[in-house]
Design an enzyme around this catalytic site. Structure first.
Site, PDB file in Angstrom:
ATOM      1  N   TYR A  19     -34.290 -56.117 -69.594  1.00 58.76           N
ATOM      2  CA  TYR A  19     -33.351 -55.681 -68.554  1.00 58.76           C
ATOM      3  C   TYR A  19     -32.015 -56.409 -68.679  1.00 58.76           C
ATOM      4  O   TYR A  19     -31.412 -56.781 -67.681  1.00 58.76           O
ATOM      5  CB  TYR A  19     -33.958 -55.885 -67.154  1.00 58.76           C
ATOM      6  CG  TYR A  19     -35.346 -55.294 -67.036  1.00 58.76           C
ATOM      7  CD1 TYR A  19     -35.521 -53.915 -67.021  1.00 58.76           C
ATOM      8  CD2 TYR A  19     -36.474 -56.110 -66.997  1.00 58.76           C
ATOM      9  CE1 TYR A  19     -36.783 -53.364 -66.954  1.00 58.76           C
ATOM     10  CE2 TYR A  19     -37.744 -55.562 -66.930  1.00 58.76           C
ATOM     11  CZ  TYR A  19     -37.887 -54.190 -66.905  1.00 58.76           C
ATOM     12  OH  TYR A  19     -39.140 -53.647 -66.846  1.00 58.76           O
ATOM     13  N   TYR A 147     -43.808 -49.178 -59.275  1.00 55.53           N
ATOM     14  CA  TYR A 147     -43.436 -49.528 -60.656  1.00 55.53           C
ATOM     15  C   TYR A 147     -44.655 -49.281 -61.545  1.00 55.53           C
ATOM     16  O   TYR A 147     -45.748 -49.771 -61.253  1.00 55.53           O
ATOM     17  CB  TYR A 147     -43.000 -50.992 -60.768  1.00 55.53           C
ATOM     18  CG  TYR A 147     -42.688 -51.361 -62.207  1.00 55.53           C
ATOM     19  CD1 TYR A 147     -41.510 -50.934 -62.800  1.00 55.53           C
ATOM     20  CD2 TYR A 147     -43.604 -52.066 -62.994  1.00 55.53           C
ATOM     21  CE1 TYR A 147     -41.238 -51.204 -64.134  1.00 55.53           C
ATOM     22  CE2 TYR A 147     -43.345 -52.347 -64.325  1.00 55.53           C
ATOM     23  CZ  TYR A 147     -42.159 -51.911 -64.889  1.00 55.53           C
ATOM     24  OH  TYR A 147     -41.891 -52.172 -66.209  1.00 55.53           O
ATOM     25  N   ASP A 248     -53.084 -47.767 -60.563  1.00 60.11           N
ATOM     26  CA  ASP A 248     -52.473 -48.677 -61.525  1.00 60.11           C
ATOM     27  C   ASP A 248     -52.743 -50.096 -61.034  1.00 60.11           C
ATOM     28  O   ASP A 248     -52.054 -50.595 -60.149  1.00 60.11           O
ATOM     29  CB  ASP A 248     -50.973 -48.379 -61.629  1.00 60.11           C
ATOM     30  CG  ASP A 248     -50.246 -49.330 -62.566  1.00 60.11           C
ATOM     31  OD1 ASP A 248     -50.840 -50.354 -62.960  1.00 60.11           O
ATOM     32  OD2 ASP A 248     -49.077 -49.055 -62.880  1.00 60.11           O
ATOM     33  N   LYS A 277     -51.842 -56.869 -67.988  1.00 61.17           N
ATOM     34  CA  LYS A 277     -51.366 -58.190 -67.561  1.00 61.17           C
ATOM     35  C   LYS A 277     -52.433 -59.293 -67.632  1.00 61.17           C
ATOM     36  O   LYS A 277     -52.629 -59.877 -68.681  1.00 61.17           O
ATOM     37  CB  LYS A 277     -50.743 -58.081 -66.164  1.00 61.17           C
ATOM     38  CG  LYS A 277     -49.387 -57.376 -66.197  1.00 61.17           C
ATOM     39  CD  LYS A 277     -48.534 -57.696 -64.982  1.00 61.17           C
ATOM     40  CE  LYS A 277     -47.098 -57.292 -65.190  1.00 61.17           C
ATOM     41  NZ  LYS A 277     -46.797 -55.880 -64.920  1.00 61.17           N
TER      42      LYS A 277
HETATM   43  C1  LIG Z   1     -46.287 -54.685 -65.534  1.00 62.19           C
HETATM   44  C2  LIG Z   1     -46.747 -53.394 -64.986  1.00 62.19           C
HETATM   45  C3  LIG Z   1     -46.775 -52.233 -65.776  1.00 62.19           C
HETATM   46  C4  LIG Z   1     -46.277 -52.204 -67.215  1.00 62.19           C
HETATM   47  O1  LIG Z   1     -47.028 -53.020 -68.049  1.00 62.19           O
HETATM   48  P1  LIG Z   1     -46.374 -53.520 -69.449  1.00 62.19           P
HETATM   49  O2  LIG Z   1     -47.473 -54.293 -70.095  1.00 62.19           O
HETATM   50  O3  LIG Z   1     -45.190 -54.348 -69.078  1.00 62.19           O
HETATM   51  O4  LIG Z   1     -45.998 -52.303 -70.207  1.00 62.19           O
HETATM   52  C5  LIG Z   1     -47.233 -51.067 -65.220  1.00 62.19           C
HETATM   53  N1  LIG Z   1     -47.665 -51.038 -63.932  1.00 62.19           N
HETATM   54  C6  LIG Z   1     -47.670 -52.130 -63.137  1.00 62.19           C
HETATM   55  C7  LIG Z   1     -48.181 -52.032 -61.751  1.00 62.19           C
HETATM   56  C8  LIG Z   1     -47.189 -53.337 -63.634  1.00 62.19           C
HETATM   57  O5  LIG Z   1     -47.165 -54.424 -62.837  1.00 62.19           O
END
Ligand SMILES: *Cc1c(COP(=O)(O)O)cnc(C)c1O
Length: 359
Positions: A19, A147, A248, A277
């Site tokens: 970013y 996100y 997600d 993550k």
């Molecule tokens: C970090 C994140 C992503 C993206 O994961 P990357 O490994 O950075 O591509 C997608 N969804 C959520 C909720 C996230 O916190």
């Protein structure tokens, strides 16, 4: 060894940061080592990383069990392709994830980053409806403030204000957005907002493949918490109108919110779930999309029965071995865990400390 000045000069000249413009507006901090909760900078300063590297470093840096797992696996093989080959670290991890995940998520697609797992989850949902003869069900619904990653389909379900939608107008698929979920983990379900969700899903059911949300916490949207009851509202409305539900859990998985997965606060299972993550304790890039038997069977019954996706580093053995060690540390017995009273007790202790400190 580069001098600190030389390193920063080359960083400014060569390296694109997240970013950030190129060259960057501000010089980054140079990290030499990390251990526990601390980063040690090249100039000797120590910092507490309260962000745990974007919420990924689950047990702290340089954890002995994770270090050992990485070294041990490195001696065997760091990588082989996953096409036509398999190996114990990936199979064990997939089996453990399916056992730990909310009920019904039986099949595990391993991939290399969270954004890619979101792409795979969306591909699964779109292909499911295509296979069932309903290719018009190809849009997504989400709520504002979310996100889901930086690849194009993931961007299309990020918050339309903060997600640079204006810049990509005409490029991103147009998804259906509900308002921000009302804030507050224990605020109760606002029936007017729940009706907005139900009504949007009903009105768009013929074009919706899936609803995708971050359950309980919108991480990058400002750590906004909502009542888990909305997840039940979504589950019921999706079932009533023939729409798949994707959670997600890339930020919320592995105990982050006090439940192993945030879906557990609501007692509901999605049809597809993304994790990433903290999956490897924050050591290596690894993510997964878990799917229900129904989604897999639907795809398998289609004209093209395969899921056409296969990242080069899919199922990377090194990352899988460290992920298995991270699960041992989180959930293992007294010999392998870092949480002798259990990870839930650790969450409660940290929560109490944060509450007191912030007050
Ligand atoms: C970090 C994140 C992503 C993206 O994961 P990357 O490994 O950075 O591509 C997608 N969804 C959520 C909720 C996230 O916190």
């Amino acid at each position: 060894m580069l001098s600190q000045e030389k390193l920063l000069e080359l960083d400014r000249k060569r390296v694109w940061h997240p970013y950030a413009p190129m060259p960057p507006a501000n010089p980054p901090l140079v990290v030499a080592e990390a251990s526990g909760v601390r980063l040690r900078l090249a100039d000797g300063t120590e910092l507490i990383d309260g962000m745990s590297s974007w919420w990924a470093a689950l047990h702290g840096y340089a954890h002995p069990a994770l270090d050992a797992a990485a070294k041990e696996q490195l001696g065997r093989m760091s990588h082989v392709m996953f096409g036509g080959l398999t190996h114990e670290p990936a199979v064990t991890l997939a089996d453990r994830l399916a056992a730990l995940a909310p009920d019904g998520l039986e099949h595990v697609f391993l991939c290399d980053s969270g954004s890619v797992s979101v792409e795979v989850a969306v591909k699964m949902c779109l292909q499911y409806w295509q296979s069932r003869g309903l290719p018009g069900k190809n849009r997504l619904l989400t709520w504002r403030g979310g996100y889901h990653g930086d690849t194009f389909m993931a961007m299309s379900v990020c918050d339309p204000e903060g997600g640079m939608h204006r810049m990509w107008d005409g490029v991103l698929p147009r998804q259906v957005f509900a308002g921000l979920p009302p804030a507050g983990f224990a605020a109760g379900v606002d029936e007017a907002y729940a009706d907005e969700l139900r009504e949007l899903i009903r009105r768009h059911k013929d074009e919706l493949a899936a609803v995708i949300v971050e359950p309980v916490v919108q991480g990058a949207g400002g750590m906004r918490f909502h009542d888990p009851g909305y997840l039940r509202v979504l589950r019921e409305a999706c079932d009533a109108h023939g729409v798949l539900l994707v959670f997600d859990e890339i930020a919320t998985g592995f105990g982050r919110t006090g439940a192993l997965f945030a879906a557990g606060h609501a007692g509901v299972s999605p049809d597809v779930m993304c994790v990433g993550k903290a999956l490897t304790g924050g050591y290596l890039s690894l993510a997964a999309a878990l799917a229900s038997g129904e989604v897999a069977a639907g795809i398998a019954a289609g004209e093209l029965p395969v899921l056409a996706h296969g990242p080069t580093f899919m199922g990377n053995p090194l990352a899988c071995a460290v992920a298995n060690a991270s699960l041992d540390v989180l959930l293992g017995d007294r010999a392998t865990t870092s949480y002798p009273d259990g990870w839930r007790a650790a969450v409660t202790r940290i929560e109490a400390g944060l509450r007191a400190g912030l007050a």
